[in-house]
Design an enzyme around this catalytic site. Structure first.
Site, PDB file in Angstrom:
ATOM      1  N   GLU A  10      32.957 -50.239  23.310  1.00 19.09           N
ATOM      2  CA  GLU A  10      32.310 -48.959  23.013  1.00 19.09           C
ATOM      3  C   GLU A  10      32.298 -48.849  21.495  1.00 19.09           C
ATOM      4  OE1 GLU A  10      31.365 -45.776  21.917  1.00 19.09           O
ATOM      5  OE2 GLU A  10      33.186 -44.808  22.648  1.00 19.09           O
ATOM      6  N   GLU A  18      26.272 -46.288  10.151  1.00 17.47           N
ATOM      7  CA  GLU A  18      27.094 -45.231  10.746  1.00 17.47           C
ATOM      8  C   GLU A  18      28.044 -44.732   9.653  1.00 17.47           C
ATOM      9  OE1 GLU A  18      30.270 -46.238  13.584  1.00 17.47           O
ATOM     10  OE2 GLU A  18      29.490 -44.680  14.890  1.00 17.47           O
ATOM     11  N   LYS A  21      47.212 -50.595  22.428  1.00 18.80           N
ATOM     12  CA  LYS A  21      47.478 -50.559  20.981  1.00 18.80           C
ATOM     13  C   LYS A  21      46.556 -49.521  20.350  1.00 18.80           C
ATOM     14  CE  LYS A  21      45.772 -52.227  17.340  1.00 18.80           C
ATOM     15  NZ  LYS A  21      45.904 -51.051  16.447  1.00 18.80           N
ATOM     16  N   CYS A  25      31.320 -40.939  17.761  1.00 21.33           N
ATOM     17  CA  CYS A  25      30.373 -42.065  17.840  1.00 21.33           C
ATOM     18  C   CYS A  25      28.989 -41.615  18.310  1.00 21.33           C
ATOM     19  CB  CYS A  25      30.933 -43.178  18.707  1.00 21.33           C
ATOM     20  SG  CYS A  25      31.682 -42.594  20.212  1.00 21.33           S
TER      21      CYS A  25
HETATM   22  P1  NDP Z   1      38.142 -50.368  13.600  1.00 25.46           P
HETATM   23  O1  NDP Z   1      37.085 -50.724  14.544  1.00 25.46           O
HETATM   24  O2  NDP Z   1      38.616 -51.428  12.658  1.00 25.46           O
HETATM   25  O3  NDP Z   1      39.431 -49.831  14.376  1.00 25.46           O
HETATM   26  C1  NDP Z   1      39.468 -49.456  15.728  1.00 25.46           C
HETATM   27  C2  NDP Z   1      40.674 -50.085  16.430  1.00 25.46           C
HETATM   28  O4  NDP Z   1      40.522 -51.499  16.481  1.00 25.46           O
HETATM   29  C3  NDP Z   1      42.009 -49.847  15.739  1.00 25.46           C
HETATM   30  O5  NDP Z   1      43.020 -49.743  16.721  1.00 25.46           O
HETATM   31  C4  NDP Z   1      42.152 -51.113  14.919  1.00 25.46           C
HETATM   32  O6  NDP Z   1      43.461 -51.303  14.527  1.00 25.46           O
HETATM   33  C5  NDP Z   1      41.653 -52.146  15.896  1.00 25.46           C
HETATM   34  N1  NDP Z   1      41.188 -53.417  15.363  1.00 25.46           N
HETATM   35  C6  NDP Z   1      40.512 -53.646  14.216  1.00 25.46           C
HETATM   36  N2  NDP Z   1      40.215 -54.959  14.100  1.00 25.46           N
HETATM   37  C7  NDP Z   1      40.710 -55.581  15.207  1.00 25.46           C
HETATM   38  C8  NDP Z   1      40.732 -56.936  15.676  1.00 25.46           C
HETATM   39  N3  NDP Z   1      40.150 -57.935  14.998  1.00 25.46           N
HETATM   40  N4  NDP Z   1      41.336 -57.202  16.860  1.00 25.46           N
HETATM   41  C9  NDP Z   1      41.891 -56.208  17.577  1.00 25.46           C
HETATM   42  N5  NDP Z   1      41.925 -54.921  17.177  1.00 25.46           N
HETATM   43  C10 NDP Z   1      41.330 -54.601  16.013  1.00 25.46           C
HETATM   44  O7  NDP Z   1      37.664 -49.087  12.824  1.00 25.46           O
HETATM   45  P2  NDP Z   1      38.040 -48.649  11.352  1.00 25.46           P
HETATM   46  O8  NDP Z   1      39.255 -47.832  11.421  1.00 25.46           O
HETATM   47  O9  NDP Z   1      38.045 -49.813  10.413  1.00 25.46           O
HETATM   48  O10 NDP Z   1      36.772 -47.740  10.998  1.00 25.46           O
HETATM   49  C11 NDP Z   1      35.672 -48.310  10.354  1.00 25.46           C
HETATM   50  C12 NDP Z   1      34.377 -47.709  10.854  1.00 25.46           C
HETATM   51  O11 NDP Z   1      34.249 -47.951  12.249  1.00 25.46           O
HETATM   52  C13 NDP Z   1      34.269 -46.214  10.733  1.00 25.46           C
HETATM   53  O12 NDP Z   1      33.862 -45.831   9.474  1.00 25.46           O
HETATM   54  C14 NDP Z   1      33.241 -45.900  11.786  1.00 25.46           C
HETATM   55  O13 NDP Z   1      31.954 -46.092  11.258  1.00 25.46           O
HETATM   56  C15 NDP Z   1      33.496 -46.936  12.849  1.00 25.46           C
HETATM   57  N6  NDP Z   1      34.261 -46.405  13.990  1.00 25.46           N
HETATM   58  C16 NDP Z   1      33.584 -46.119  15.109  1.00 25.46           C
HETATM   59  C17 NDP Z   1      34.230 -45.588  16.181  1.00 25.46           C
HETATM   60  C18 NDP Z   1      33.488 -45.267  17.431  1.00 25.46           C
HETATM   61  O14 NDP Z   1      34.029 -44.594  18.302  1.00 25.46           O
HETATM   62  N7  NDP Z   1      32.278 -45.727  17.556  1.00 25.46           N
HETATM   63  C19 NDP Z   1      35.666 -45.284  16.152  1.00 25.46           C
HETATM   64  C20 NDP Z   1      36.313 -45.650  14.915  1.00 25.46           C
HETATM   65  C21 NDP Z   1      35.613 -46.191  13.887  1.00 25.46           C
HETATM   66  P3  NDP Z   1      44.026 -50.705  13.140  1.00 25.46           P
HETATM   67  O15 NDP Z   1      43.471 -49.363  12.918  1.00 25.46           O
HETATM   68  O16 NDP Z   1      45.481 -50.688  13.368  1.00 25.46           O
HETATM   69  O17 NDP Z   1      43.572 -51.671  12.091  1.00 25.46           O
END
Ligand code: NDP
Length: 478
Positions: free
Chosen positions: A251, A385, A176, A285
């Protein structure tokens, strides 16, 4: 306009049970670039059933068969690399010529190539004689049916970091991707279809994290969850994994320190550090978001950082000159602007950038590359972050102080150390609580472990380290 109204299940494109659609916004112009259908519970169940049915035969495939599959993906992917790159540019704004084509799309391919080498050298079965002369065996087997949840910042790289080791380990899977950046995942599924995998081994659903992500991870037939994204979502998924005693690889976020020791080459290391921070619009990240410099060098570093920002060409991701594009989404745009304002309000010294929209960019999720100096490690901008093009420069008193500040964070994903004496830099690097430490701007290597200490995650990705996450260990006695 991309209309992705099907999910890839059991080896073909299927119309979802759900009819709930979701627009995907191109962050460079804030216009609708395509549409996906968000999976409901029935869609999730169908995808998991397909992966479960395929597990029986795929989990006992030979290493040679898996190498053949990985090789077929490399061949199909190589032909579609420009399509992968274009999808990434449209969904999350990475500049096509300088980033999505040569780096983002290539990184995905690179992980498959590395995995072919890793799997061929991997000890899947070892003979262990005991003192009575009996030959026992240690067997590494696939962990099972996996839920792979990926974010929007390096979308295909992160898909490859999970799909390549899962396939190499003999696992079946449901992917997903982020609903913000699903285009490249669809091109990737087309590549999988072209490569001719056994039916049901790889399945793709679109959906929101809160619905499809949560339903998928909690599904009783999911044995292992591999997630990349925010620490917030990682904690939620950790709870779900604990409830079902599922395997878990996380991660998560970072707030990486870039320690410039007093004998380093400041012009090159400051410039390199600034450009690395702003790369991918700060949405990496491992971005070196805290630059730690000797207090008496602060003024010199500020000037160098300002000059480095002038090298950045901010703008349209389709312009070949552009080096930094927009933020990935309107939500991320609002978050980053708010945090820049917090930095100003907390009294960090604004060297360049700020909350105002870049003057020549009337539309799109563009923020100015921003540098704060004289930042105190207790400030919000030094602790959170930000995930945008925002660098914090923090002064330190001596080497011990630098190490203390570098480690004073809940994160531990990456760090960098620079010195005229690489051995001195490595000595400091050993004292940093982070999963990956780069010395004097060294470049990464897909065969090395990638992952975090502390709240940056659990487990490692890349090469044989990533493969191990998808394996169980069995003692075959006698
Ligand atoms: P999320 O962690 O919410 O999203 C990452 C993935 O997880 C997406 O596919 C999201 O789906 C999914 N997801 C979110 N909540 C759940 C859950 N409870 N169960 C299963 N899957 C879930 O990141 P955000 O897009 O909200 O970004 C917010 C912050 O996260 C950013 O500002 C950044 O600081 C950090 N981030 C860090 C990353 C890294 O590589 N370290 C990568 C991305 C974000 P969907 O998008 O469809 O909601």
């Amino acid at each position: 306009m991309r209309d992705y109204n099907q999910h890839y299940i059991n080896g073909s494109w299927k119309t979802p049970f759900s009819s709930l659609s979701c627009d995907v916004i191109n962050p460079a112009n804030e216009e609708v670039a395509g549409r996906i259908i968000l999976a409901n519970e029935q869609d999730v169940n169908r995808a998991v059933e397909s992966a479960k049915a395929a597990f029986t035969s795929y989990s006992i495939s030979t290493v040679a068969e898996r190498v053949e599959i990985l090789q077929a993906i490399v061949t199909a992917y190589s032909k579609r690399i420009d399509d992968v790159a274009m999808a990434i540019t449209e969904e999350m704004g990475a500049p096509y010529t300088t980033l999505s084509q040569p780096m983002q799309a290539q990184a995905g391919l690179g992980h498959f190539v590395t995995m072919i080498e890793a799997i061929q050298a991997f000890p899947f079965e070892q003979e262990v004689p005991n003192s009575q002369g009996q030959m026992n065996r240690i067997v590494r087997e696939s962990v099972g049916v996996c839920a792979l949840i990926t974010p929007w910042n390096w979308p295909v790289n992160q898909i490859a970091c999970k799909v390549a080791p899962a396939l190499a380990a003999g696992c079946t899977m449901v992917l997903k991707p982020s609903e913000i950046a699903p285009f490249s995942a669809h091109v990737f599924a087309e590549i999988i279809a072209e490569a001719g995998l056994p039916k049901g081994v790889f399945n793709l659903i679109d959906g929101s994290g809160a619905e499809a992500g949560a339903t998928l991870t909690a599904h009783p037939d999911i044995d292992m969850i591999s997630f990349t994204g925010s620490t917030r979502a990682g904690i939620a998924i950790g709870h779900v994994a604990a409830e079902g005693i599922k395997g878990l690889a996380l991660e998560l976020g970072g707030k990486s320190a870039n320690v410039l020791l007093d004998d380093c080459d400041f012009p090159s290391q400051v410039t390199g550090g600034v450009l690395m921070m702003m790369h991918n619009t700060g949405q990496t990240c491992t971005a070196p978001s805290r630059m730690l410099v000797p207090r008496d060098k602060l003024a010199e570093v500020e000037e160098l950082a300002k000059a480095a920002c002038k090298q950045i060409v901010l703008g349209d991701p389709m312009d070949p000159e552009t080096t930094v594009g927009p933020l990935s989404s309107p939500v991320q745009f609002d978050k980053v602007k708010k945090l820049i304002q917090v930095g100003i309000d907390e009294g960090a010294k604004l060297i360049t950038g700020g909350v105002e929209r870049p003057t020549d960019l009337a539309k799109g999720c563009f923020v100015q590359p921003t540098v704060f100096s004289n930042v105190n490690n207790d400030m919000t901008v030094a602790r959170e972050e930000i995930f945008g093009p925002v660098l914090c420069i923090l002064p330190y008193d001596d080497e011990a102080d630098a190490i203390k500040i570098a480690n004073d964070t809940v994160y531990g994903l990456a760090a960098s150390v620079s010195s005229g004496d690489p051995e001195r830099a490595r000595k400091v690097g050993r004292q940093l609580r982070a999963g990956q430490v780069k010395i004097n701007g060294a470049s990464g290597d897909y065969s090395l472990p990638f992952g975090g200490y502390k709240q940056s995650g659990i487990g490692r990705e890349w090469g044989s380290w990533g493969l191990e996450e998808f394996l169980e260990v069995k003692a075959l006695i006698g």
